[in-house]
Motif scaffolding. Structure first.
Motif, PDB file in Angstrom:
ATOM      1  N   ARG A 113     -10.409  -6.095  31.563  1.00 40.87           N
ATOM      2  CA  ARG A 113     -10.956  -5.232  30.519  1.00 40.87           C
ATOM      3  C   ARG A 113     -12.366  -5.680  30.150  1.00 40.87           C
ATOM      4  NH1 ARG A 113      -9.274  -9.385  27.486  1.00 40.87           N
ATOM      5  NH2 ARG A 113      -9.940  -9.533  25.300  1.00 40.87           N
ATOM      6  N   ILE A 114     -12.665  -6.986  30.350  1.00 45.35           N
ATOM      7  CA  ILE A 114     -14.010  -7.490  30.066  1.00 45.35           C
ATOM      8  C   ILE A 114     -14.962  -7.077  31.177  1.00 45.35           C
ATOM      9  CG2 ILE A 114     -15.398  -9.549  29.610  1.00 45.35           C
ATOM     10  CD1 ILE A 114     -12.910 -10.931  28.572  1.00 45.35           C
ATOM     11  N   ILE A 115     -14.498  -7.131  32.428  1.00 47.15           N
ATOM     12  CA  ILE A 115     -15.327  -6.690  33.556  1.00 47.15           C
ATOM     13  C   ILE A 115     -15.787  -5.249  33.328  1.00 47.15           C
ATOM     14  CG2 ILE A 115     -15.327  -6.125  36.017  1.00 47.15           C
ATOM     15  CD1 ILE A 115     -13.477  -8.490  36.482  1.00 47.15           C
ATOM     16  N   SER A 116     -14.839  -4.364  33.055  1.00 46.89           N
ATOM     17  CA  SER A 116     -15.202  -2.953  32.830  1.00 46.89           C
ATOM     18  C   SER A 116     -15.918  -2.770  31.496  1.00 46.89           C
ATOM     19  CB  SER A 116     -13.959  -2.065  32.894  1.00 46.89           C
ATOM     20  OG  SER A 116     -13.002  -2.435  31.909  1.00 46.89           O
ATOM     21  N   GLY A 117     -15.576  -3.600  30.499  1.00 49.35           N
ATOM     22  CA  GLY A 117     -16.181  -3.467  29.182  1.00 49.35           C
ATOM     23  C   GLY A 117     -17.645  -3.845  29.132  1.00 49.35           C
ATOM     24  N   LEU A 118     -18.081  -4.690  30.043  1.00 49.66           N
ATOM     25  CA  LEU A 118     -19.481  -5.099  30.099  1.00 49.66           C
ATOM     26  C   LEU A 118     -20.356  -4.066  30.808  1.00 49.66           C
ATOM     27  CD1 LEU A 118     -19.093  -8.877  31.038  1.00 49.66           C
ATOM     28  CD2 LEU A 118     -20.121  -7.998  28.933  1.00 49.66           C
ATOM     29  N   ALA A 119     -19.726  -3.123  31.495  1.00 50.30           N
ATOM     30  CA  ALA A 119     -20.454  -2.242  32.403  1.00 50.30           C
ATOM     31  C   ALA A 119     -20.476  -0.794  31.935  1.00 50.30           C
ATOM     32  CB  ALA A 119     -19.839  -2.318  33.797  1.00 50.30           C
ATOM     33  N   LEU A 120     -21.490  -0.078  32.375  1.00 52.76           N
ATOM     34  CA  LEU A 120     -21.572   1.357  32.138  1.00 52.76           C
ATOM     35  C   LEU A 120     -20.567   2.107  32.996  1.00 52.76           C
ATOM     36  CD1 LEU A 120     -25.446   1.482  32.237  1.00 52.76           C
ATOM     37  CD2 LEU A 120     -24.087   2.047  30.229  1.00 52.76           C
ATOM     38  N   GLY A 121     -20.220   1.534  34.130  1.00 54.26           N
ATOM     39  CA  GLY A 121     -19.253   2.142  35.018  1.00 54.26           C
ATOM     40  C   GLY A 121     -18.712   1.118  35.989  1.00 54.26           C
ATOM     41  N   THR A 122     -17.568   1.432  36.601  1.00 52.22           N
ATOM     42  CA  THR A 122     -16.920   0.520  37.538  1.00 52.22           C
ATOM     43  C   THR A 122     -16.786   1.195  38.895  1.00 52.22           C
ATOM     44  OG1 THR A 122     -15.676  -0.645  35.823  1.00 52.22           O
ATOM     45  CG2 THR A 122     -14.790  -0.741  38.060  1.00 52.22           C
ATOM     46  N   LEU A 123     -17.264   0.521  39.929  1.00 51.27           N
ATOM     47  CA  LEU A 123     -17.183   1.014  41.303  1.00 51.27           C
ATOM     48  C   LEU A 123     -16.093   0.258  42.053  1.00 51.27           C
ATOM     49  CD1 LEU A 123     -18.254   2.515  43.860  1.00 51.27           C
ATOM     50  CD2 LEU A 123     -19.832   0.587  44.143  1.00 51.27           C
ATOM     51  N   VAL A 124     -15.139   0.990  42.607  1.00 48.68           N
ATOM     52  CA  VAL A 124     -14.111   0.397  43.465  1.00 48.68           C
ATOM     53  C   VAL A 124     -14.519   0.652  44.912  1.00 48.68           C
ATOM     54  CG1 VAL A 124     -11.658   0.289  44.023  1.00 48.68           C
ATOM     55  CG2 VAL A 124     -12.380   0.876  41.699  1.00 48.68           C
ATOM     56  N   VAL A 125     -14.744  -0.404  45.657  1.00 49.63           N
ATOM     57  CA  VAL A 125     -15.252  -0.279  47.020  1.00 49.63           C
ATOM     58  C   VAL A 125     -14.136  -0.087  48.026  1.00 49.63           C
ATOM     59  CG1 VAL A 125     -16.539  -1.443  48.856  1.00 49.63           C
ATOM     60  CG2 VAL A 125     -17.320  -1.603  46.484  1.00 49.63           C
ATOM     61  N   GLU A 126     -13.090  -0.867  47.890  1.00 50.08           N
ATOM     62  CA  GLU A 126     -11.977  -0.797  48.851  1.00 50.08           C
ATOM     63  C   GLU A 126     -10.727  -1.287  48.136  1.00 50.08           C
ATOM     64  OE1 GLU A 126     -12.694  -1.919  53.107  1.00 50.08           O
ATOM     65  OE2 GLU A 126     -11.175  -3.432  52.687  1.00 50.08           O
ATOM     66  N   ALA A 127      -9.652  -0.496  48.150  1.00 55.21           N
ATOM     67  CA  ALA A 127      -8.448  -0.896  47.413  1.00 55.21           C
ATOM     68  C   ALA A 127      -7.225  -0.151  47.925  1.00 55.21           C
ATOM     69  CB  ALA A 127      -8.618  -0.629  45.920  1.00 55.21           C
ATOM     70  N   ARG A 128      -6.162  -0.897  48.139  1.00 54.91           N
ATOM     71  CA  ARG A 128      -4.868  -0.282  48.422  1.00 54.91           C
ATOM     72  C   ARG A 128      -4.276   0.233  47.115  1.00 54.91           C
ATOM     73  NH1 ARG A 128      -2.020  -1.129  53.096  1.00 54.91           N
ATOM     74  NH2 ARG A 128      -3.198  -2.144  54.765  1.00 54.91           N
ATOM     75  N   ARG A 129      -3.162   0.936  47.227  1.00 56.92           N
ATOM     76  CA  ARG A 129      -2.571   1.542  46.029  1.00 56.92           C
ATOM     77  C   ARG A 129      -2.138   0.499  45.005  1.00 56.92           C
ATOM     78  NH1 ARG A 129       0.178   6.610  48.701  1.00 56.92           N
ATOM     79  NH2 ARG A 129      -1.191   8.209  47.824  1.00 56.92           N
ATOM     80  N   ARG A 130      -1.725  -0.664  45.422  1.00 56.52           N
ATOM     81  CA  ARG A 130      -1.257  -1.688  44.485  1.00 56.52           C
ATOM     82  C   ARG A 130      -2.312  -2.766  44.232  1.00 56.52           C
ATOM     83  NH1 ARG A 130       4.092  -1.388  43.281  1.00 56.52           N
ATOM     84  NH2 ARG A 130       5.378   0.009  44.539  1.00 56.52           N
ATOM     85  N   SER A 131      -3.535  -2.481  44.547  1.00 58.04           N
ATOM     86  CA  SER A 131      -4.603  -3.462  44.368  1.00 58.04           C
ATOM     87  C   SER A 131      -4.830  -3.772  42.895  1.00 58.04           C
ATOM     88  CB  SER A 131      -5.902  -2.936  44.983  1.00 58.04           C
ATOM     89  OG  SER A 131      -6.995  -3.769  44.663  1.00 58.04           O
ATOM     90  N   GLY A 132      -5.051  -5.046  42.600  1.00 60.68           N
ATOM     91  CA  GLY A 132      -5.351  -5.454  41.228  1.00 60.68           C
ATOM     92  C   GLY A 132      -6.658  -4.879  40.715  1.00 60.68           C
ATOM     93  N   SER A 133      -7.563  -4.517  41.644  1.00 62.57           N
ATOM     94  CA  SER A 133      -8.851  -3.968  41.218  1.00 62.57           C
ATOM     95  C   SER A 133      -8.697  -2.619  40.530  1.00 62.57           C
ATOM     96  CB  SER A 133      -9.791  -3.824  42.418  1.00 62.57           C
ATOM     97  OG  SER A 133      -9.224  -2.985  43.400  1.00 62.57           O
ATOM     98  N   LEU A 134      -7.571  -1.940  40.776  1.00 61.59           N
ATOM     99  CA  LEU A 134      -7.341  -0.648  40.121  1.00 61.59           C
ATOM    100  C   LEU A 134      -7.106  -0.824  38.627  1.00 61.59           C
ATOM    101  CD1 LEU A 134      -5.110   1.162  42.770  1.00 61.59           C
ATOM    102  CD2 LEU A 134      -7.596   1.237  42.471  1.00 61.59           C
TER     103      LEU A 134
END
Length: 337
Positions: A186-207
């Motif tokens: 939540r801090i990663i996304s909270g610091l940013a204007l937007g979040t880019l996901v480059v590569e992720a499977r359906r169960r990826s933590g990056s989601l």
């Protein structure tokens, strides 16, 4: 921040509680305060930033549950720059790593900081891409700031401090614990204007970062990819649900506030992620025979119609130019047309 100031804040907080805390809890709280201040005094690049501090990131103030204190190693003013978060798979493909690196470098080149989590894979590539330019990148850790996780990123950890900042809401000596990593997203996304996901499977933590960005009312971006292996299925799901499909830096910038756009450095036109034009592609026939998934050497030879000796020679040249990479089982293409 000095001892008296932090003590005053703790006392004010305690006075607002409906019941008095037991003495052992009060003593434990003061020990933590003293430990935090001792850590801050250990080095000139150690910072404790509370929510009413001018250096506390204003975008982070806006989320539903901002951390009350940030532990920072490096340059806290880096957190005040407009930023884009870049996240993705820990077990990323060569192509995914190359895209994360390139986009991070491009974002930094126009004045946007890059935020990520210093994890293996896409996170690490994004930090390195930003560092390859002017270096303004922010690593939000799921451990305390004195813990290097993963260990392979020891040099990256030090480089980020030199040119950007390493940040955590956890006490400096807190080691890796699985439950803390989703919390830090939540801090990663909270610091940013937007979040880019480059590569992720359906169960990826990056989601999780993408979800928290949506909950915080921030932009979500995703890069599509091949559908066969499932490595990009998480990105495809995000796009189906309204995330912005990204093919170039311009796709990100056009979603930023107009006032911010006007302050960014001059942007090139709508250029694909890989900027080489088709007419300049080296060894077009051979390159067309190498896919973004692992392509066996015999398949490359068969599809290109070129002799094995010439294929090996041209593949070496393409590898040196960064167009392809040798991987177990064959080759993968790294750049788009």
């Amino acid at each position: 921040m000095d001892v008296s100031e932090l003590r005053q804040r703790v006392e004010q907080k305690s006075a607002s509680l409906p019941i008095a805390l037991p003495e052992p809890q009060v003593a434990a709280a003061w020990r933590k305060v003293e430990a935090a201040l001792t850590w801050q005094r250990q080095a000139s690049h150690h910072y404790l930033i509370c929510r009413d501090d001018p250096l506390y990131p204003p975008l982070l103030q806006q989320i539903a549950d901002p951390p009350s204190v940030l532990f920072i190693k490096g340059h806290p003013e880096a957190l005040l720059r407009p930023a884009i978060a870049i996240v993705g798979s820990r077990a990323a493909s060569h192509a995914g790593l190359a895209l994360a690196f390139q986009l991070a470098a491009e974002l930094d080149s126009i004045g946007l900081a890059v935020v990520s989590g210093m994890a293996a894979g896409i996170d690490g590539a994004a930090h390195k891409g930003a560092l390859s330019h002017s270096g303004s990148t922010i690593a939000v850790l799921g451990t305390g700031v004195e813990q290097i996780y993963p260990k392979r990123h020891r040099q990256l950890y030090h480089d980020i401090q030199q040119y950007g900042a390493v940040v955590s809401e956890f006490w400096p000596d807190i080691t890796a614990f699985a439950g803390n990593f989703p919390k830090r997203n939540r801090i990663i996304s909270g610091l940013a204007l937007g979040t880019l996901v480059v590569e992720a499977r359906r169960r990826s933590g990056s989601l999780i970062s993408a979800r928290t960005a949506m909950e915080q009312g921030r932009e979500v971006f995703a890069i599509p990819g091949p559908v066969i292996s499932g490595d990009h299925q998480g990105c495809h799901d995000l796009i189906k649900n309204g995330a912005k499909l990204v093919e170039s830096l311009a796709d990100i910038v056009e979603e930023l506030p107009p006032l911010l756009q006007s302050h960014l450095q001059a942007l090139p036109g709508h250029v694909p992620l890989q900027t080489e034009h088709n007419s300049q592609l080296p060894f077009k026939t051979l390159l067309a025979s190498v896919g973004y998934e692992t392509t066996p050497l015999d398949v490359v030879v068969e599809q290109s119609g070129i002799t094995l000796d010439l294929v090996l020679e041209q593949l070496l040249e393409l590898e040196l130019q960064g167009w392809v990479a040798a991987v177990p089982g064959g080759y993968v293409r790294l750049k788009r047309n």
